[in-house]
Design a protein around this motif. Structure first.
Motif, mmCIF file in Angstrom:
data_model
loop_
_atom_site.group_PDB
_atom_site.id
_atom_site.type_symbol
_atom_site.label_atom_id
_atom_site.label_comp_id
_atom_site.label_asym_id
_atom_site.label_seq_id
_atom_site.Cartn_x
_atom_site.Cartn_y
_atom_site.Cartn_z
ATOM 1 N N ARG A 137 -9.225 15.685 -7.932
ATOM 2 C CA ARG A 137 -8.448 14.710 -7.182
ATOM 3 C C ARG A 137 -7.266 14.241 -8.037
ATOM 4 O O ARG A 137 -7.175 14.532 -9.218
ATOM 5 C CB ARG A 137 -9.337 13.547 -6.768
ATOM 6 C CG ARG A 137 -10.458 13.986 -5.819
ATOM 7 C CD ARG A 137 -11.220 12.825 -5.215
ATOM 8 N NE ARG A 137 -12.055 12.118 -6.165
ATOM 9 C CZ ARG A 137 -13.006 11.236 -5.834
ATOM 10 N NH1 ARG A 137 -13.213 10.967 -4.547
ATOM 11 N NH2 ARG A 137 -13.725 10.640 -6.755
ATOM 12 N N LEU A 143 -8.314 14.327 -11.832
ATOM 13 C CA LEU A 143 -9.492 13.484 -11.674
ATOM 14 C C LEU A 143 -10.658 14.319 -11.144
ATOM 15 O O LEU A 143 -10.463 15.254 -10.368
ATOM 16 C CB LEU A 143 -9.205 12.340 -10.704
ATOM 17 C CG LEU A 143 -8.077 11.387 -11.102
ATOM 18 C CD1 LEU A 143 -7.844 10.364 -10.002
ATOM 19 C CD2 LEU A 143 -8.401 10.702 -12.428
ATOM 20 N N ASN A 146 -15.521 14.054 -7.508
ATOM 21 C CA ASN A 146 -16.197 12.874 -6.962
ATOM 22 C C ASN A 146 -16.664 11.996 -8.122
ATOM 23 O O ASN A 146 -16.365 12.270 -9.297
ATOM 24 C CB ASN A 146 -17.353 13.256 -6.017
ATOM 25 C CG ASN A 146 -18.477 14.004 -6.713
ATOM 26 O OD1 ASN A 146 -18.739 13.808 -7.900
ATOM 27 N ND2 ASN A 146 -19.183 14.857 -5.971
ATOM 28 N N ASN A 147 -17.397 10.945 -7.793
ATOM 29 C CA ASN A 147 -17.773 9.947 -8.803
ATOM 30 C C ASN A 147 -19.162 10.157 -9.394
ATOM 31 O O ASN A 147 -19.711 9.252 -10.021
ATOM 32 C CB ASN A 147 -17.698 8.541 -8.202
ATOM 33 C CG ASN A 147 -18.758 8.293 -7.125
ATOM 34 O OD1 ASN A 147 -19.387 9.233 -6.628
ATOM 35 N ND2 ASN A 147 -18.947 7.028 -6.752
ATOM 36 N N TRP A 148 -19.746 11.339 -9.244
ATOM 37 C CA TRP A 148 -21.113 11.547 -9.705
ATOM 38 C C TRP A 148 -21.189 11.525 -11.224
ATOM 39 O O TRP A 148 -20.276 11.974 -11.930
ATOM 40 C CB TRP A 148 -21.649 12.878 -9.197
ATOM 41 C CG TRP A 148 -21.775 12.944 -7.704
ATOM 42 C CD1 TRP A 148 -21.453 11.977 -6.792
ATOM 43 C CD2 TRP A 148 -22.227 14.065 -6.946
ATOM 44 N NE1 TRP A 148 -21.695 12.405 -5.517
ATOM 45 C CE2 TRP A 148 -22.169 13.689 -5.580
ATOM 46 C CE3 TRP A 148 -22.681 15.332 -7.277
ATOM 47 C CZ2 TRP A 148 -22.549 14.553 -4.552
ATOM 48 C CZ3 TRP A 148 -23.072 16.193 -6.260
ATOM 49 C CH2 TRP A 148 -23.007 15.807 -4.914
ATOM 50 N N GLU A 149 -22.323 11.003 -11.703
ATOM 51 C CA GLU A 149 -22.579 10.919 -13.131
ATOM 52 C C GLU A 149 -23.661 11.908 -13.543
ATOM 53 O O GLU A 149 -24.564 12.218 -12.767
ATOM 54 C CB GLU A 149 -23.026 9.499 -13.515
ATOM 55 C CG GLU A 149 -21.964 8.430 -13.335
ATOM 56 C CD GLU A 149 -20.890 8.508 -14.401
ATOM 57 O OE1 GLU A 149 -21.243 8.458 -15.606
ATOM 58 O OE2 GLU A 149 -19.702 8.616 -14.045
ATOM 59 N N PRO A 155 -19.429 11.763 -16.939
ATOM 60 C CA PRO A 155 -19.147 12.428 -15.656
ATOM 61 C C PRO A 155 -19.957 13.711 -15.496
ATOM 62 O O PRO A 155 -20.296 14.389 -16.466
ATOM 63 C CB PRO A 155 -17.647 12.742 -15.736
ATOM 64 C CG PRO A 155 -17.108 11.824 -16.780
ATOM 65 C CD PRO A 155 -18.220 11.616 -17.762
ATOM 66 N N TRP A 157 -18.818 16.306 -14.064
ATOM 67 C CA TRP A 157 -17.828 17.366 -13.848
ATOM 68 C C TRP A 157 -17.098 17.681 -15.145
ATOM 69 O O TRP A 157 -16.798 16.781 -15.939
ATOM 70 C CB TRP A 157 -16.796 16.937 -12.805
ATOM 71 C CG TRP A 157 -17.362 16.736 -11.432
ATOM 72 C CD1 TRP A 157 -17.862 15.568 -10.910
ATOM 73 C CD2 TRP A 157 -17.474 17.720 -10.405
ATOM 74 N NE1 TRP A 157 -18.282 15.763 -9.621
ATOM 75 C CE2 TRP A 157 -18.051 17.074 -9.275
ATOM 76 C CE3 TRP A 157 -17.140 19.069 -10.315
ATOM 77 C CZ2 TRP A 157 -18.303 17.747 -8.084
ATOM 78 C CZ3 TRP A 157 -17.388 19.751 -9.134
ATOM 79 C CH2 TRP A 157 -17.969 19.087 -8.029
ATOM 80 N N ASP A 227 -18.525 11.098 -2.454
ATOM 81 C CA ASP A 227 -18.838 10.124 -3.487
ATOM 82 C C ASP A 227 -20.216 9.506 -3.248
ATOM 83 O O ASP A 227 -20.665 9.364 -2.100
ATOM 84 C CB ASP A 227 -17.807 8.992 -3.490
ATOM 85 C CG ASP A 227 -16.541 9.350 -4.258
ATOM 86 O OD1 ASP A 227 -16.511 10.404 -4.905
ATOM 87 O OD2 ASP A 227 -15.585 8.559 -4.192
ATOM 88 N N GLN A 228 -20.852 9.135 -4.341
ATOM 89 C CA GLN A 228 -22.086 8.358 -4.246
ATOM 90 C C GLN A 228 -21.726 6.916 -3.960
ATOM 91 O O GLN A 228 -20.830 6.344 -4.605
ATOM 92 C CB GLN A 228 -22.871 8.450 -5.553
ATOM 93 C CG GLN A 228 -24.180 7.696 -5.537
ATOM 94 C CD GLN A 228 -24.927 7.800 -6.849
ATOM 95 O OE1 GLN A 228 -24.331 8.104 -7.883
ATOM 96 N NE2 GLN A 228 -26.219 7.561 -6.826
ATOM 97 N N GLU A 229 -22.381 6.305 -2.988
ATOM 98 C CA GLU A 229 -22.158 4.906 -2.676
ATOM 99 C C GLU A 229 -22.929 4.039 -3.660
ATOM 100 O O GLU A 229 -24.148 4.173 -3.790
ATOM 101 C CB GLU A 229 -22.591 4.600 -1.243
ATOM 102 C CG GLU A 229 -21.788 5.360 -0.193
ATOM 103 C CD GLU A 229 -22.267 5.076 1.217
ATOM 104 O OE1 GLU A 229 -23.140 4.190 1.379
ATOM 105 O OE2 GLU A 229 -21.790 5.747 2.157
ATOM 106 N N PRO A 236 -23.527 2.642 -12.292
ATOM 107 C CA PRO A 236 -23.386 4.051 -11.905
ATOM 108 C C PRO A 236 -24.198 4.955 -12.822
ATOM 109 O O PRO A 236 -24.156 4.837 -14.043
ATOM 110 C CB PRO A 236 -21.879 4.306 -12.071
ATOM 111 C CG PRO A 236 -21.248 2.961 -12.034
ATOM 112 C CD PRO A 236 -22.246 2.025 -12.639
#
Length: 541
Positions: A137, A143, A146-149, A155, A157, A227-229, A236
């Motif tokens: 992104r 970026l 997504n926001n996964w850890e 991260p 990724w 993304d994870q909510e 996170p």
């Protein structure tokens, strides 16, 4: 017998987990190996277990101690050869022991030939379609997608170079829910499923009796990779139900998990079930599935899927009679509708040893023995972790010697403390672990001199003698009896239940309690004048 026969060996087996690097070293390089395991198989037979589960020994760069697999159908030279694997299987079967091997289907090593090909082929290629590569992104893709850890921190990724430019320009990102050297497969690609059918067949043909499936709840992710909510007050992380917390035991709560426990994963295990049905000997699978509820765990063991799933609720429970009671009733209630047998486990290579979790020292050991004895009385199967029969505690490994990738990514203690090589004999390192001198791959503490197999084997009061006695008592009194568990109320600090002719009482309180009528069949501590001391369990007949 078929996979749904209620008399399969695995339904009531006690399985001993062998962490291959830390069990026995035959060649003297300080790292455990397959010939070392083979040399110690008579010890496991005499201990009284029915099977052993061996952690990954496949070809691997060992960034995550074998859980980063480069070749699923070969043995890493660090541990031996295919011939050594065959010899181990043959000797185990001669001794009446079943052998379960670890399977790692969620991810491979970044040194697997598929991933090396994916890096070379570039975006949009069939080679990259075997893994989860995505554009980033931001204006220049800078970026993560997504926001996964990652479970190991940071991260999930990592960005790679674009092979088409030849100038080191950054390109796509790939997903790794664990270490960056462990790229996740894309299980929506049929090539991945075909690969693992071949892997299963390869080891089944060689005679393995079952597979412990690593991260069995992983494999499929939400197709959109959204993304994870995350709630405002939520930290996170990959998931509280993704893998065993390496530095602490936490109570898991329901949360949004687009990376775990997706419904498509069950199609994989139905396919595997059909493969295992083609073989004799009641071949089995056991899921490492850190799901959020007993009901979601039960879905993995429906009649046409996996044989078992680890019951981590028992491991996660605090030292509490009511907590233990809730786990027992909740587990049995969840599994009853699918006709599955429960499993019970207190320690493994991913968590703090239960002697330490229960307080350490004499109190922790007393509680550990009592909890183990209670576990062994329950219906279903039990899993033991190497060294617990010696009363080993979690070791404090100096940071200079730590090797767990979670330590390097997070700075937290990690899992090395439960993976220190076990002591067999002698008064100094390596305590009979291997023929060499000095410390093995993780240093052993000097306290091991009094905890070795040699130091305990002829002592009737030792923890090793207790385990042998408890396993023998299980065979004599808790095998072949009714699986129904009737809970008994003996007070809020006491767990008590009746199973067939056996009554089990565990005192989690601070004062001795009066026992119901019955003859003492087995006790984890002294029982006098009809009173059960604190931190003690007893079987009555």
């Amino acid at each position: 017998m078929g996979l749904n026969d209620q008399n399969e060996w695995w339904r009531h087996a006690v399985t001993y987990q062998v962490y291959v690097r830390s069990f026995a070293d035959l060649d003297g390089d300080g790292i455990g190996d397959l010939p070392g395991i083979t040399s110690r198989l008579p010890y496991l037979r005499d201990l009284g277990v029915d099977a052993l589960w061996i952690t990954p020994f496949y070809t691997s760069p060992q960034n995550d101690h074998g859980y980063d697999v480069a070749d699923y159908t070969d043995v890493d030279p660090l541990f031996g050869s295919i011939g050594d694997a065959d010899a181990l299987l043959d000797r185990a079967h001669e001794l009446g022991l079943k052998v379960i091997v670890d399977l790692v289907p969620n991810h491979s090593s970044d040194q697997h030939e598929w991933f090396r090909a994916a890096l070379a082929a570039g975006p949009g290629s069939p080679e990259r379609a075997r893994y989860l590569f995505r554009d980033g992104r931001g204006k220049a893709g800078e970026l993560p997608p997504n926001n996964w850890e990652s479970v190991f921190g940071g991260p999930a990724w990592t960005r790679v170079e674009d092979p088409s430019t030849g100038s080191g320009q950054r390109g796509q990102w790939y997903l790794h829910l664990f270490d960056s050297t462990q790229p996740d497969f894309d299980w929506r690609n049929p090539e991945v499923g075909d690969l693992f059918e071949d892997v299963l067949t390869f080891w089944l043909d060689r005679g393995v009796d079952g597979f412990r499936v690593d991260v069995a709840h992983g494999l499929f992710k939400v197709e959109s990779l959204r993304d994870q909510e995350i709630a405002e007050d939520e930290v996170p992380e990959a998931s509280a139900a993704s893998a065993a917390p390496p530095s602490s035991m936490v109570e898991r709560t329901l949360r949004d998990e687009p990376m775990w426990d997706q419904p498509e994963v069950h199609d994989v295990y139905r396919r595997w079930h059909r493969i295992l049905e083609k073989y004799d000997g009641d071949r089995m699978t056991v899921a490492e599935a850190w799901t959020q509820t007993p009901e979601s765990m039960a879905r993995f063991v429906r009649p046409d899927e996996m044989s078992q799933s680890f019951n981590f609720s028992w491991l996660l429970a605090p030292w509490s009679a009511s907590a233990f009671a809730d786990v027992i009733t909740g587990t049995l209630d969840a599994l009853a509708p699918v006709g599955a047998s429960p499993t019970w486990v207190l320690s493994n290579h991913d968590v703090i040893r239960h002697v330490t979790r229960y307080g350490g020292g004499p109190v922790g050991l007393a509680r550990a023995k009592a909890a183990t004895m209670t576990m062994l009385s329950l219906p279903g199967s039990a899993y033991l972790y190497q060294g617990e029969e010696l009363g080993l505690e979690q070791d404090e490994v100096h940071p200079d010697f730590r090797q767990d990738p979670s330590w390097f990514r997070t700075g937290e203690e990690g899992r090395d403390g439960c993976r220190v090589p076990i002591p067999w004999s002698g008064s100094a390192a390596p305590f009979g672990f291997g023929p060499g001198t000095g410390q093995p791959w993780l240093p052993q503490p000097s306290s091991y001199a009094g905890l070795s197999v040699e130091a305990q084997q002829d002592d009737p009061t030792s923890t090793l003698s207790f385990y042998r006695e408890a396993l023998a008592a299980r065979r004599a009194h808790a095998t072949g009896i009714d699986d129904h568990v009737e809970m008994i109320d003996l007070g809020e600090d006491v767990l008590a239940f009746r199973r067939g002719p056996v009554t089990v009482v565990l005192n989690c309180g601070t004062a001795a309690v009066a026992l119901p009528a019955g003859d003492v069949l087995l006790a984890s501590g002294a029982v006098e004048d009809g009173k059960l001391p604190a931190d003690t369990a007893v079987w009555l007949g």
